[in-house]
Design an enzyme around this catalytic site. Structure first.
Site, PDB file in Angstrom:
ATOM      1  CB  SER A 160     -16.341 -43.066 -67.244  1.00 49.73           C
ATOM      2  OG  SER A 160     -14.997 -43.537 -66.824  1.00 49.73           O
ATOM      3  CG  ASP A 422     -14.933 -43.058 -59.880  1.00 45.87           C
ATOM      4  OD1 ASP A 422     -15.132 -43.760 -59.422  1.00 45.87           O
ATOM      5  OD2 ASP A 422     -15.484 -42.245 -60.592  1.00 45.87           O
ATOM      6  CG  HIS A 447     -17.575 -44.935 -62.734  1.00 48.38           C
ATOM      7  ND1 HIS A 447     -16.466 -43.335 -62.529  1.00 48.38           N
ATOM      8  CD2 HIS A 447     -17.412 -44.646 -63.957  1.00 48.38           C
ATOM      9  CE1 HIS A 447     -15.589 -43.176 -64.180  1.00 48.38           C
ATOM     10  NE2 HIS A 447     -16.585 -43.586 -64.528  1.00 48.38           N
TER      11      HIS A 447
END
Length: 512
Positions: A160, A422, A447
């Protein structure tokens, strides 16, 4: 990005199926004396703060001929480093294959790494919170490890926002980082270098549609009924009871309640893992399917879409054990400059500030391509909020200038991985850029699923992705060994000024 929560959704990010009992405790918790300001010669620049590091050395190889194994370093996200340490099992699983030393570095202004203690979130204190200061922090730490431990090879990992940082480390400091694995890192979206084929909230909607085609319509109608309900007499009691709120609802809470419900669904889409996990809350396997089933079950009982939507959203905040008798929406969701959420606690304020300065990420929901009410949010609205909150404004040009506008054609040795479940994958690097900037797509992945530890319920797509990642890391580290001496800078250690003193370390175990 609530990467906690994503911690923002990005992020936010984290990460693993492993519980804290399955990831070993750090062999050392280190307080690294870090510079407050890497980019000026002001009095503040000479100040130091304690930056927290987690080190694990049980797999590290140190040979009699003086050679040592590589450094595996995790570039911390927008949250306390222990959240990522205990949720990134992949690094621990592959470290023995490489004889690697594992290091997790906490991002400044998160966890305990506060430059000015309780004064860190004052207007003066926040001026030193940025991704460029953070990557300079990481460089100082890595450089110290290379100098003091004789390490010659470094692989950085991140998911991320942490994935964005890890890619930037390879770009900004190629003499320090040899290989980067950037998972679920929406760099092109952040740099506004290309319009995504799908929007963030559109992918959330697709995830729910794939769980059951009826669920997006339930959500749409549920929100519509909520908007209609507040126009009727006695709406306060109706909404309080429907959403099981701890405090009686009033109209001033309306937008926050909408955000609370929307946030629940986007978060469950982000962490739609194939097994129970507790990274973003105590959630069951495939939480999107579970949430959808809860909505369908409520429809059988009441036939009311607003009640069904409330039941489905409540899963994120109440988990599988359902211990909450009511919801406190202001404790569970914080509105901020990141429309995908900033998480909760002190981390929310730090990420909010970063989204007010550097990062404008997802595009708003529109109720046309997605199932959510239209969200009014643009640069002007963001600027008004950020000026009122921090007296700063987002700079949409800054990211593209500072970070190559997500143009990686001149880069090398970076792996970009993305899972198609995601919502952030639309903003990621989805195709190979060149022979050494590779894109790995995980068809059944949420994710940064690949950074999580192996699980018996892992889909084949993530098993294959991890194998590809290990092979590329091995290939590129071997290539560096073969090319040793070809480029003098590869063996040079840049002289930074951060220093480290062992008496500031706390060890869980006595490292050998």
């Amino acid at each position: 990005m609530n990467t906690p929560l994503l911690l923002s959704s990005l992020l936010l990010l984290l990460v693993l199926s492993l519980t804290s009992g399955e990831v070993p405790r750090p062999t050392s918790v280190i307080q690294f004396h870090q510079k407050v300001d890497h980019y000026s010669y002001s009095p503040k620049a000479s100040q130091k703060f304690s930056q927290r590091l987690y080190e694990y050395n049980k797999h590290w190889e140190r040979n009699r001929n003086g050679t040592v194994g590589p450094l595996f370093v995790y570039t911390g996200n927008e949250g306390p480093i222990d959240s990522f340490y205990y949720n990134t099992g992949f690094m621990f699983e592959i470290a023995p294959k490489f004889g690697a030393l594992i290091l997790f570095i906490e991002h400044r202004y998160y966890g305990t790494s506060m430059p000015f203690g309780e004064e860190s979130f004052t207007p003066e204190g926040l001026r030193y919170l940025s991704s460029t200061q953070a990557t300079a922090d990481f460089a100082e730490v890595i450089n110290h490890y290379k100098k003091t431990k004789g390490i010659t090879k470094v692989v950085s990992f991140g998911g991320s926002y942490g994935g964005m940082l890890t890619a930037w480390m390879r770009l900004r400091y190629p003499q320090l980082v040899d290989v980067a694995l950037a998972a679920s890192a929406p760099l092109p979206m952040m740099a506004r270098s290309a319009k995504p084929k799908q929007a963030f909230f559109e992918i959330v909607t697709i995830d729910y549609k794939e769980a059951d085609a009826r669920c997006p319509d339930i959500v749409r109608k549920g929100f519509s009924q909520l908007y209609s309900a507040v126009k009727k007499p006695g709406f306060e009691d109706t909404i309080t009871e429907t959403f099981k709120l701890c405090k009686k609802f009033d109209i001033s809470q309306f937008n926050h309640l909408v955000g609370w419900a929307r946030n629940a669904m986007l978060m469950m889409a982000m962490v739609d893992y194939p097994y129970p996990a507790s990274f973003m809350g105590k959630l069951p396997a495939w939480p999107v399917k579970h949430s959808c089933k809860m909505m369908l079950d409520e429809m059988k009982v009441s036939g009311n879409e607003m009640r069904a939507m409330a039941a489905g959203a409540g899963l994120l905040y109440n988990g599988t054990d359902g211990t909450k008798s009511c919801f406190n929406i202001y404790d569970e969701f914080i509105e901020c400059a990141d429309i995908t959420g900033c998480g909760t606690g002190p981390e929310a304020k730090a990420w909010d500030f970063q989204c007010c300065t550097e990062f404008q990420l997802a595009t708003p929901s529109n109720n046309v391509t997605d199932m959510f009410p239209p969200l009014e949010w643009d640069l002007n609205i963001a600027s008004k909020y950020c000026q009122a909150t921090y007296k700063v404004s987002p700079d949409p040009v800054d990211a593209s200038l500072n970070y190559w506008s997500a143009d990686f054609t001149a880069a090398s040795n970076i792996i970009f991985s993305n899972g198609l479940l995601d919502p952030w994958h639309a903003g990621g690097v989805l195709e190979d850029v060149n022979p050494t900037v590779k894109a790995i797509i995980i068809a059944d992945g949420a994710h940064h699923l690949d950074l999580r530890g192996a699980n018996k319920d892992d889909p084949e797509s993530v098993i294959v992705a991890r194998q590809q990642e290990v092979a590329l890391i091995r290939e590129w580290l071997d290539q560096k060994e073969n090319d040793k001496g070809s480029f003098a800078y590869e063996n040079d250690v840049v002289k930074f000024s951060a220093f480290f003193t062992p008496h500031h370390s706390t060890s869980f175990e006595n490292p050998p």
